[in-house]
Enzyme design. Structure first.
Site, mmCIF file in Angstrom:
data_model
loop_
_atom_site.group_PDB
_atom_site.id
_atom_site.type_symbol
_atom_site.label_atom_id
_atom_site.label_comp_id
_atom_site.label_asym_id
_atom_site.label_seq_id
_atom_site.Cartn_x
_atom_site.Cartn_y
_atom_site.Cartn_z
ATOM 1 C CG HIS A 44 19.397 -34.158 2.853
ATOM 2 N ND1 HIS A 44 20.763 -34.452 2.785
ATOM 3 C CD2 HIS A 44 18.981 -34.426 1.405
ATOM 4 C CE1 HIS A 44 21.110 -35.014 1.447
ATOM 5 N NE2 HIS A 44 20.130 -34.879 0.742
ATOM 6 C CD GLU A 64 -3.887 -20.246 2.760
ATOM 7 O OE1 GLU A 64 -3.937 -20.835 1.858
ATOM 8 O OE2 GLU A 64 -3.852 -19.087 3.035
ATOM 9 C CB CYS A 77 -9.579 -3.340 7.373
ATOM 10 S SG CYS A 77 -8.539 -3.704 8.931
ATOM 11 C CD GLU A 96 -0.832 -23.206 -3.495
ATOM 12 O OE1 GLU A 96 0.054 -22.417 -3.032
ATOM 13 O OE2 GLU A 96 -2.143 -22.736 -3.551
ATOM 14 N NE ARG A 143 -9.829 -5.134 1.811
ATOM 15 C CZ ARG A 143 -8.831 -4.797 0.691
ATOM 16 N NH1 ARG A 143 -8.897 -5.655 -0.354
ATOM 17 N NH2 ARG A 143 -7.723 -4.301 1.235
ATOM 18 C CE LYS A 189 -8.223 -14.483 -2.248
ATOM 19 N NZ LYS A 189 -7.869 -15.805 -2.334
ATOM 20 C CD1 TRP A 191 -7.117 -10.499 9.285
ATOM 21 C CD2 TRP A 191 -5.414 -8.973 9.667
ATOM 22 N NE1 TRP A 191 -5.988 -11.140 9.625
ATOM 23 C CE2 TRP A 191 -4.955 -10.280 10.001
ATOM 24 C CE3 TRP A 191 -4.806 -8.125 9.827
ATOM 25 C CZ2 TRP A 191 -3.552 -10.481 9.893
ATOM 26 C CZ3 TRP A 191 -3.174 -8.198 10.021
ATOM 27 C CH2 TRP A 191 -2.866 -9.427 9.984
ATOM 28 C CG ASN A 250 -7.437 -1.472 4.698
ATOM 29 O OD1 ASN A 250 -6.646 -1.994 5.409
ATOM 30 N ND2 ASN A 250 -7.208 -1.407 3.322
ATOM 31 N N GLY A 251 -5.275 0.055 7.255
ATOM 32 C CA GLY A 251 -3.974 0.336 7.168
ATOM 33 C C GLY A 251 -3.094 0.193 8.508
ATOM 34 C CE LYS A 283 -4.229 -22.703 -0.747
ATOM 35 N NZ LYS A 283 -3.644 -22.000 -1.553
HETATM 36 O O1 M6R Z 1 -2.899 -11.179 -3.468
HETATM 37 P P1 M6R Z 1 -1.480 -11.822 -3.212
HETATM 38 O O2 M6R Z 1 -1.375 -12.958 -4.641
HETATM 39 O O3 M6R Z 1 -0.345 -11.025 -3.485
HETATM 40 O O4 M6R Z 1 -1.337 -12.472 -2.078
HETATM 41 C C1 M6R Z 1 -0.142 -13.183 -1.588
HETATM 42 C C2 M6R Z 1 -0.534 -14.112 -0.506
HETATM 43 O O5 M6R Z 1 -0.705 -13.402 0.647
HETATM 44 C C3 M6R Z 1 -1.577 -15.145 -0.693
HETATM 45 O O6 M6R Z 1 -1.258 -16.102 -1.766
HETATM 46 C C4 M6R Z 1 -1.706 -16.115 0.539
HETATM 47 O O7 M6R Z 1 -0.770 -16.909 0.699
HETATM 48 C C5 M6R Z 1 -3.164 -17.050 0.185
HETATM 49 N N1 M6R Z 1 -4.083 -16.932 1.381
HETATM 50 C C6 M6R Z 1 -2.812 -18.401 -0.327
HETATM 51 O O8 M6R Z 1 -3.895 -19.223 -0.138
#
Ligand code: M6R
Length: 616
Positions: A512, A496, A2, A489, A27, A611, A75, A101-102, A493
């Site tokens: 395995h 997501e 948020c 990674e 956010r 984010k 969010w 927010n929270g 990507k």
């Molecule tokens: O802000 P941070 O690096 O602590 O965030 C950690 C994860 O939430 C963040 O890397 C998330 O996995 C991303 N969306 C990856 O692309």
């Protein structure tokens, strides 16, 4: 998650608030709302399900006048995304309105108590409890707004960043925070104040900013000095910081998406990351954190890295770098697991928190635990002034500029770049790094931005390649050694932003279990650059090929062996093994991006994600 914005001053509030929401939309973006105290003294609240643009449509024919207001982009945690659950929420009497927010963990108990006292609830949110509780306390105890906020917040369990507007009090906004970020901007002559979840909505109006700490409240009153105090009403000295943000980083700069821009930003932001730290004229790396805390860092018996998501993947690379150059054992922990499993933390441990946003709730909690156990805490953070940056003993900013696209790209390479410099500098200080290797890595690091530039030239080739794979429902990503975290990674990507299920594995693990998945439908991405266990990776590729799996290989330029084996490959320039992730991840970022675009998805704001994960 948020985003919240508040404004009080001389200008019209609406454009500032809505502009701020656009900046904070990374956010959360499932609904948005704004409350304005109009020029006629009326409280106007407009909300919409969906993105901020939907809110603008709703508000376009309404009275949006007023020099004071609060706004929110959501969010969802409690209650589905809908207009009724969108913030701001308004109190029973209609006097108070609040954005939050929270998460309020004890909201059910509080709501039942308030209902029993005649309060009515319009939404399914935990937030509505807050605005009703503040009003209840204010009315029943006859308190001022800030005293009511203080008293109410003492009864709340959970995390909050709130801004409260009282329509009877047109000269003041009251805000508070605990475990959710909040920054206040101070305009000329204390005539205007801005409140936001981060500096991005404020930076174009003022550089003078105050970061609130947990359980502090702030009173923004036109023409008065900003007042910050505790929940017990004790004044806290106001520490004003001069925050410079490069505003060009906050727009797309001609690219169709932030993610693509941020991928293409990498050559230049990695230069920024290394500037003043990697000193070519001396062939050395100098990090101020290491200079200032040399003894504590050099004497560390163990380093424990805590992080989440992409930052956790960077941590896995950091482990290899630090163990290789510094000969110190390193453990890499998901912050969310670490915080709840009674980890053994020793006083001579260094706990390293890696975070792009600097606001990730689990990472913050892990830091708190480490500090309580007496460990020294080092931050590797991008967002300047963020909670993690402020709660660590020292650290190194990655300095890659704000990252807006939800899928992290330049922050990852920035984190790996900082971890490389840190491993080199610490290895030198500990006397564990080979001098010739140190010089070679320093020299090669300087070439990395140009080599990334070269990979980016293959963008349209990767775009063409991506069209073949939009059919897929599953992907495997396989890599070994330095490239194993890159496989993780790459898979993250893709899932997501394209919603394709993808798994990353160490290539040798394929036998395995995951090999059972291989058939002609299954794309397998091999990161098969010319480094450790190259021959073994080639064998793994043969195994996939003989089961008709569809291989996409990331290879070192000119690798004729793999080119003869597979029809889909992407070449990256030769580099040192320990720097391989900085190059091999780039094609995977582009591949994920283009597959998502081919599928017509919103790559910058993928469904269900935000984010900055400020709730656990
Ligand atoms: O802000 P941070 O690096 O602590 O965030 C950690 C994860 O939430 C963040 O890397 C998330 O996995 C991303 N969306 C990856 O692309």
């Amino acid at each position: 998650m948020c985003g919240i914005v508040g404004y009080i001053g001389k200008r019209q509030a609406y454009p500032i608030l809505v502009g701020g929401l656009h900046r904070l939309e990374y956010r959360g973006y499932d609904s948005a709302g704004v409350a304005l105290l109009s020029d006629k003294g009326e409280l106007n609240v407009y909300k919409a399900k969906g993105k901020v643009a939907e809110l603008e449509l709703v508000a376009s024919e309404k009275d949006c006048s007023g020099t004071m207001g609060v706004a929110h982009t959501r969010w969802a945690t409690h209650g589905e995304p809908s207009t009724k659950n969108a913030h701001p929420h308004v109190s029973e009497s209609g006097n108070l309105t609040l954005v939050h927010n929270g998460i309020i963990e004890n909201y059910v108990v509080l709501r039942d108590q308030l209902k029993a006292r005649g309060y009515h609830f319009q939404s399914d949110t935990d937030t509505e409890v807050l605005v009703q509780l503040i009003e209840y306390v204010e009315q029943s105890l006859g308190l001022s707004l800030e005293a009511a906020v203080q008293t109410a917040l003492k009864r709340v369990i959970g995390a909050y960043a709130i801004v409260v507007l009282d329509r009877r009090s047109p000269n003041r906004l009251v805000a508070a925070r605990k475990s959710s970020p909040m920054v206040v901007g101070i305009g000329e002559g204390n005539e205007e104040f801005f409140v936001a979840s981060d500096a991005s909505p404020i930076a174009e109006y003022t550089k003078k900013m105050v970061y609130l700490n947990d359980e502090e409240i702030v009173v923004c009153e036109r023409g008065h000095e900003l007042r910050v105090c505790t929940l017990d009403n004790k004044d806290v000295p106001v520490e004003v910081k001069n925050v410079e943000l490069d505003l060009t980083m906050l727009d797309k700069g001609g690219y169709p998406h932030f993610m693509l821009k941020e991928i293409f930003d990498q050559p230049s932001v990695l230069q920024d990351c290394m500037r003043g730290r990697l000193l070519p004229e001396h062939g050395r790396v100098v990090l101020s954190a290491l200079t200032d805390h040399r003894e504590r860092l050099v004497s560390a018996r163990r380093i424990v890295i805590v992080s989440c998501g992409t930052s956790w993947h960077a941590g896995l690379i950091g482990k290899q770098l630090i163990e290789h150059f510094c000969k110190v054992p390193v453990e890499v922990e998901y912050a969310s697991e670490f915080r709840y499993r009674e980890p053994v933390i020793l006083p001579d441990d260094v706990v390293m928190a890696i975070s792009q946003s600097g606001e990730t709730a689990d990472t913050l909690a892990a830091i708190e635990l480490a500090r309580e156990a007496g460990a020294f805490v080092f931050g590797v953070v991008n967002a300047v002034g963020s909670s993690i940056a402020r709660n660590t003993h020292t650290g190194t900013y990655i300095h890659v500029g704000p990252e807006i696209g939800v899928a992290s790209t330049k922050a990852f390479t920035g984190q790996v770049c900082v971890l490389t410099m840190l491993a080199l500098a610490l290895g030198e200080a500990r006397g564990t790094v080979d001098a010739a290797e140190y010089r070679a890595v320093v020299e090669e690091l300087q070439q990395i931005p140009a080599k990334i530039e070269h990979i980016l030239e293959q963008n349209s080739r990767i775009e063409t390649l991506s069209k073949i794979f939009t059919y897929a429902h599953n992907f495997l990503y396989l890599g070994r050694g330095w490239n194993y975290p890159v496989a993780l990674e790459g898979a993250l990507k893709l899932k997501e932003i394209s919603y394709i299920h993808a798994e990353g594995y160490p290539a040798a693990e394929m036998k395995h279990g995951p090999i059972a998945l291989i058939d002609q439908e299954m794309p397998v991405v091999f990161i098969a650059t010319h480094h450790q266990q190259y021959e073994k990776i080639i064998s793994n590729m043969q195994e996939v090929k003989s089961r008709n799996g569809r291989i996409i290989a990331v290879i070192t330029e000119g690798d004729e062996v793999v080119k003869k084996m597979v029809s889909e490959y992407i070449e990256v320039p030769e580099t040192l093994s320990c720097l391989a992730p900085l190059l091999s991840v780039i094609p995977l970022q582009l591949l994920a991006y283009h597959i998502a675009v081919q599928k017509g998805l919103n790559v910058d704001m993928p469904r269900n994600l935000a984010k900055s994960v400020t709730v656990e």
